[in-house]
Each structure stands twice: as C-alpha cells, then as structure tokens.
Scaffold this motif. Structure first.
Motif, PDB file in Angstrom:
ATOM      1  N   VAL A   1       7.763  -4.123 -47.750  1.00 43.63           N
ATOM      2  CA  VAL A   1       8.802  -3.292 -47.139  1.00 43.63           C
ATOM      3  C   VAL A   1       9.792  -4.188 -46.402  1.00 43.63           C
ATOM      4  O   VAL A   1       9.483  -5.302 -46.010  1.00 43.63           O
ATOM      5  N   THR A   2      10.997  -3.661 -46.221  1.00 42.85           N
ATOM      6  CA  THR A   2      12.067  -4.433 -45.605  1.00 42.85           C
ATOM      7  C   THR A   2      11.960  -4.456 -44.086  1.00 42.85           C
ATOM      8  O   THR A   2      11.252  -3.648 -43.482  1.00 42.85           O
ATOM      9  N   GLY A   3      12.712  -5.357 -43.487  1.00 43.93           N
ATOM     10  CA  GLY A   3      12.825  -5.424 -42.046  1.00 43.93           C
ATOM     11  C   GLY A   3      13.893  -4.467 -41.529  1.00 43.93           C
ATOM     12  O   GLY A   3      14.559  -3.768 -42.304  1.00 43.93           O
ATOM     13  N   PRO A   4      14.112  -4.442 -40.212  1.00 37.32           N
ATOM     14  CA  PRO A   4      15.012  -3.449 -39.607  1.00 37.32           C
ATOM     15  C   PRO A   4      16.488  -3.639 -39.933  1.00 37.32           C
ATOM     16  O   PRO A   4      17.270  -2.695 -39.789  1.00 37.32           O
ATOM     17  N   GLU A   5      16.900  -4.817 -40.381  1.00 38.44           N
ATOM     18  CA  GLU A   5      18.319  -5.060 -40.639  1.00 38.44           C
ATOM     19  C   GLU A   5      18.687  -4.982 -42.122  1.00 38.44           C
ATOM     20  O   GLU A   5      19.788  -5.341 -42.519  1.00 38.44           O
ATOM     21  N   ALA A   6      17.782  -4.464 -42.927  1.00 35.81           N
ATOM     22  CA  ALA A   6      18.016  -4.430 -44.368  1.00 35.81           C
ATOM     23  C   ALA A   6      19.055  -3.389 -44.758  1.00 35.81           C
ATOM     24  O   ALA A   6      19.274  -2.394 -44.056  1.00 35.81           O
ATOM     25  N   ARG A   7      19.695  -3.631 -45.881  1.00 38.03           N
ATOM     26  CA  ARG A   7      20.538  -2.616 -46.511  1.00 38.03           C
ATOM     27  C   ARG A   7      19.610  -1.637 -47.224  1.00 38.03           C
ATOM     28  O   ARG A   7      18.684  -2.047 -47.927  1.00 38.03           O
ATOM     29  N   ILE A   8      19.839  -0.344 -47.032  1.00 41.92           N
ATOM     30  CA  ILE A   8      18.954   0.678 -47.575  1.00 41.92           C
ATOM     31  C   ILE A   8      19.686   1.525 -48.612  1.00 41.92           C
ATOM     32  O   ILE A   8      20.791   2.015 -48.364  1.00 41.92           O
ATOM     33  N   GLY A   9      19.071   1.686 -49.783  1.00 43.57           N
ATOM     34  CA  GLY A   9      19.636   2.512 -50.831  1.00 43.57           C
ATOM     35  C   GLY A   9      19.522   3.993 -50.520  1.00 43.57           C
ATOM     36  O   GLY A   9      18.938   4.392 -49.518  1.00 43.57           O
TER      37      GLY A   9
ATOM     38  N   ASN B   1      24.945 -18.164 -45.926  1.00 45.61           N
ATOM     39  CA  ASN B   1      23.980 -19.171 -45.470  1.00 45.61           C
ATOM     40  C   ASN B   1      22.830 -18.489 -44.729  1.00 45.61           C
ATOM     41  O   ASN B   1      22.369 -18.941 -43.668  1.00 45.61           O
ATOM     42  N   HIS B   2      22.378 -17.407 -45.348  1.00 40.38           N
ATOM     43  CA  HIS B   2      21.397 -16.525 -44.702  1.00 40.38           C
ATOM     44  C   HIS B   2      20.746 -15.677 -45.787  1.00 40.38           C
ATOM     45  O   HIS B   2      21.317 -15.484 -46.861  1.00 40.38           O
ATOM     46  N   THR B   3      19.575 -15.170 -45.486  1.00 44.50           N
ATOM     47  CA  THR B   3      18.859 -14.266 -46.393  1.00 44.50           C
ATOM     48  C   THR B   3      18.977 -12.839 -45.884  1.00 44.50           C
ATOM     49  O   THR B   3      18.747 -12.573 -44.700  1.00 44.50           O
ATOM     50  N   VAL B   4      19.361 -11.932 -46.777  1.00 43.26           N
ATOM     51  CA  VAL B   4      19.439 -10.509 -46.428  1.00 43.26           C
ATOM     52  C   VAL B   4      18.533  -9.723 -47.369  1.00 43.26           C
ATOM     53  O   VAL B   4      18.190 -10.188 -48.458  1.00 43.26           O
ATOM     54  N   GLU B   5      18.163  -8.522 -46.933  1.00 44.53           N
ATOM     55  CA  GLU B   5      17.232  -7.696 -47.694  1.00 44.53           C
ATOM     56  C   GLU B   5      17.891  -6.398 -48.131  1.00 44.53           C
ATOM     57  O   GLU B   5      18.784  -5.881 -47.460  1.00 44.53           O
ATOM     58  N   VAL B   6      17.387  -5.850 -49.241  1.00 44.57           N
ATOM     59  CA  VAL B   6      17.782  -4.525 -49.688  1.00 44.57           C
ATOM     60  C   VAL B   6      16.523  -3.808 -50.171  1.00 44.57           C
ATOM     61  O   VAL B   6      15.652  -4.409 -50.809  1.00 44.57           O
ATOM     62  N   GLY B   7      16.435  -2.532 -49.842  1.00 45.24           N
ATOM     63  CA  GLY B   7      15.263  -1.751 -50.252  1.00 45.24           C
ATOM     64  C   GLY B   7      15.617  -0.289 -50.410  1.00 45.24           C
ATOM     65  O   GLY B   7      16.716   0.149 -50.066  1.00 45.24           O
ATOM     66  N   GLY B   8      14.685   0.467 -50.935  1.00 47.01           N
ATOM     67  CA  GLY B   8      14.899   1.886 -51.161  1.00 47.01           C
ATOM     68  C   GLY B   8      14.818   2.707 -49.888  1.00 47.01           C
ATOM     69  O   GLY B   8      14.473   2.189 -48.823  1.00 47.01           O
ATOM     70  N   PRO B   9      15.128   4.010 -49.991  1.00 46.34           N
ATOM     71  CA  PRO B   9      15.195   4.856 -48.804  1.00 46.34           C
ATOM     72  C   PRO B   9      13.843   5.305 -48.258  1.00 46.34           C
ATOM     73  O   PRO B   9      13.775   5.860 -47.162  1.00 46.34           O
ATOM     74  N   GLU B  10      12.759   5.070 -49.020  1.00 47.39           N
ATOM     75  CA  GLU B  10      11.454   5.560 -48.589  1.00 47.39           C
ATOM     76  C   GLU B  10      10.389   4.476 -48.753  1.00 47.39           C
ATOM     77  O   GLU B  10      10.388   3.750 -49.737  1.00 47.39           O
ATOM     78  N   ALA B  11       9.495   4.407 -47.786  1.00 49.92           N
ATOM     79  CA  ALA B  11       8.298   3.571 -47.907  1.00 49.92           C
ATOM     80  C   ALA B  11       7.137   4.491 -48.258  1.00 49.92           C
ATOM     81  O   ALA B  11       6.784   5.383 -47.484  1.00 49.92           O
ATOM     82  N   ILE B  12       6.560   4.294 -49.437  1.00 50.76           N
ATOM     83  CA  ILE B  12       5.545   5.194 -49.978  1.00 50.76           C
ATOM     84  C   ILE B  12       4.348   4.358 -50.421  1.00 50.76           C
ATOM     85  O   ILE B  12       4.525   3.289 -51.008  1.00 50.76           O
ATOM     86  N   PRO B  13       3.115   4.819 -50.180  1.00 46.79           N
ATOM     87  CA  PRO B  13       1.955   4.073 -50.684  1.00 46.79           C
ATOM     88  C   PRO B  13       2.041   3.880 -52.195  1.00 46.79           C
ATOM     89  O   PRO B  13       2.434   4.798 -52.922  1.00 46.79           O
ATOM     90  N   LEU B  14       1.688   2.697 -52.658  1.00 49.83           N
ATOM     91  CA  LEU B  14       1.792   2.388 -54.079  1.00 49.83           C
ATOM     92  C   LEU B  14       0.959   3.348 -54.920  1.00 49.83           C
ATOM     93  O   LEU B  14       1.396   3.770 -55.997  1.00 49.83           O
ATOM     94  N   ASP B  15      -0.228   3.719 -54.446  1.00 51.32           N
ATOM     95  CA  ASP B  15      -1.047   4.650 -55.239  1.00 51.32           C
ATOM     96  C   ASP B  15      -0.379   6.018 -55.346  1.00 51.32           C
ATOM     97  O   ASP B  15      -0.490   6.683 -56.387  1.00 51.32           O
TER      98      ASP B  15
ATOM     99  N   GLY C   1       9.240 -10.125 -49.250  1.00 52.33           N
ATOM    100  CA  GLY C   1       7.827 -10.458 -49.092  1.00 52.33           C
ATOM    101  C   GLY C   1       7.439 -11.839 -49.562  1.00 52.33           C
ATOM    102  O   GLY C   1       6.272 -12.232 -49.435  1.00 52.33           O
ATOM    103  N   THR C   2       8.392 -12.625 -50.086  1.00 53.47           N
ATOM    104  CA  THR C   2       8.022 -13.952 -50.598  1.00 53.47           C
ATOM    105  C   THR C   2       7.369 -14.818 -49.530  1.00 53.47           C
ATOM    106  O   THR C   2       6.455 -15.590 -49.821  1.00 53.47           O
ATOM    107  N   GLN C   3       7.837 -14.710 -48.305  1.00 54.60           N
ATOM    108  CA  GLN C   3       7.316 -15.567 -47.234  1.00 54.60           C
ATOM    109  C   GLN C   3       6.045 -14.995 -46.607  1.00 54.60           C
ATOM    110  O   GLN C   3       5.423 -15.657 -45.751  1.00 54.60           O
ATOM    111  N   ARG C   4       5.646 -13.783 -47.026  1.00 49.60           N
ATOM    112  CA  ARG C   4       4.463 -13.134 -46.436  1.00 49.60           C
ATOM    113  C   ARG C   4       3.280 -13.055 -47.392  1.00 49.60           C
ATOM    114  O   ARG C   4       2.214 -12.590 -46.992  1.00 49.60           O
ATOM    115  N   MET C   5       3.473 -13.452 -48.654  1.00 49.58           N
ATOM    116  CA  MET C   5       2.432 -13.245 -49.661  1.00 49.58           C
ATOM    117  C   MET C   5       2.022 -14.565 -50.297  1.00 49.58           C
ATOM    118  O   MET C   5       2.148 -14.772 -51.498  1.00 49.58           O
TER     119      MET C   5
END
Length: 251
Positions: A228-236, A179-193, A98-102
């Motif tokens: 949240v990650t993009g479609p090519e991210a590594r997912i935990g 020479n590229h940026t890759v993403e990693v994120g958890g298995p679920e996208a859940i509202p912060l609240d 999210g660095t480039q989106r916030m």
C-alpha cells in the motif's frame, strides 16, 4: 521535445507512447522488436541520440530471482551510460510500491537495485512507484491455485487501473526532474484474498479461496504495509469493482 520510451510495446509502454504523442511530443517506442536491446546494448546509442527524456518501463522477461537481478542491473547500467553519453536531461522509471520493504522477494530486490542505480547516476531523475495493476490480479489469483483451492494472503493490497498509472507517468515525463520517488495507487486498500473472491465471483468460478498469511507474493510473505502507498501518494479514482464490471461487459 524528444522522448524515448524503453519497453514501449508493453501494456504500460504502448499506452504511454500514445498519450505522450497526443501531447505533441516526438516519441520513440524502443524495444527489441524495434532493434533496441538494453541487455546487449544494440541500438541504444542511436535511439537516445538527441533525446531530452528517456522513460524506462521495461520489465524482466523472467521473475526468477537471479535472472531478474541480472536483467535490471545490466539493462540499467547500459541505459544510463548511453543516456549520459548522449546528454539526456531526464531519466524516468516506473517501479513498484514496496520495493524497499520486501527484501524477501528476489524480484523486489532487483527493482530496488534498479532504483539505486538511477539515484546514483548523474542524470536528473524521477521514479514513479505504482501498486499492482488491476489487469494483473487475475494472473496473481491463478498462480495461487493449490489443488482445488486458491491460497492467497489476507494482507492489504491497493491495486490501480493501468490507465491511471500511465496518466501519472506522462505528467512526470513532461515535467521537470523530481530527483525524488513518488507513489501512485488505487482508491481502496483491500485484502488480497478478498480481491480474489471478487474476481472469481465475477467469472462464476466457484472454487474456494483460503486466506493464508504465509502465502507468498513474488517470494515474500506480506503484511498490511507491504503493498500500500504512503500518505503523500497520488490516488486513482476507478475502483476495482467498477473496473471488473467494465472489463467483463467489454468481453
């Protein structure tokens, strides 16, 4: 292979040092506590001498917009200059999804500036952007206390356990530069609240959480794409609920 981990005594750094040493690599944990300071330059030339890979997981001690920008720019410039002089072959950095989106967040702008320094350097590089760690959700919720209620954004978040971030970072460190940026994120996208409610319920905290779309996160308002990650991210694989149960049982 000699690997230097800048920020090697922190949550991620200490785990990464242990994992890389287990692989048989020569690993140096570098931090101000060991006489290496990326802001003043103290010990930098000495620690990167003969290094094949440098991994930067250091974080700004302040989340203030100006202080964070000064830290990441000064630290990044000093570190990359020392690496170039020493002939380091691979620079690896941990950043944030999210660095480039916030752009409204001063801290995220500072991390984006760090990434830009790395990309402009002649040193082959890899950047791993991670979503927020499970271990820090409690701090985020605590910081949202407003009187007797917590005010948290209902935007989606995709947190991950730090161990799985370390595993991804170790694989990148031991591999060829991307020479590229890759993403990693958890298995679920859940509202912060909702993450906050789950955390409070587990700790038997009966105070209410109010979903507030204008609640700030590192100074920025969120939407469902911010963290949240993009479609090519590594997912935990470990879910927040399972991690929460395990961490409470271990206390």
């Amino acid at each position: 292979m000699k690997i230097v981990v800048i920020g090697g005594s922190g949550l991620i750094g200490s785990k990464l040092v242990s994992l890389l040493r287990a692989s048989g690599s020569e690993v140096v944990a570098a931090s101000p506590n060991t006489g290496v300071n990326t802001i003043t330059g103290e010990g930098l030339a000495e620690v990167v001498e003969g290094a094949d890979v440098v991994v930067d997981v250091a974080n700004s001690p302040s989340l203030d917009d100006t202080a964070a920008m000064e830290f990441f720019l000064t630290s990044g410039r000093n570190l990359l200059a020392a690496e170039a002089a020493a002939g380091v072959k691979h620079h690896v950095a941990l950043s944030i999804v999210g660095t480039q989106r916030m752009a409204d967040s001063g801290y995220m702008r500072a991390k984006a500036a760090q990434e830009n320094l790395i990309k402009a350097s002649p040193i082959p590089w890899s950047i791993l952007q991670s979503t927020q760690f499970y271990e820090f959700i409690g701090r985020i919720v605590s910081s949202a206390l407003d009187g007797e209620v917590y005010r948290l954004s209902p935007a989606l978040m995709q947190p991950i356990v730090s161990d799985e971030v370390v595993e991804a970072l170790a694989e990148i460190t031991l591999g060829a530069p991307l020479n590229h940026t890759v993403e990693v994120g958890g298995p679920e996208a859940i509202p912060l609240d909702e993450l906050g409610r789950e955390l409070l319920a587990a700790h038997e905290d009966t105070r209410a959480i109010v979903a507030d779309a204008h609640a700030r996160y590192f100074g920025a308002e969120l939407n469902d794409r911010s963290l949240v990650t993009g479609p090519e991210a590594r997912i935990g694989s470990l879910t927040f609920g399972d991690w929460l149960r395990q961490s409470i049982a271990a206390d």
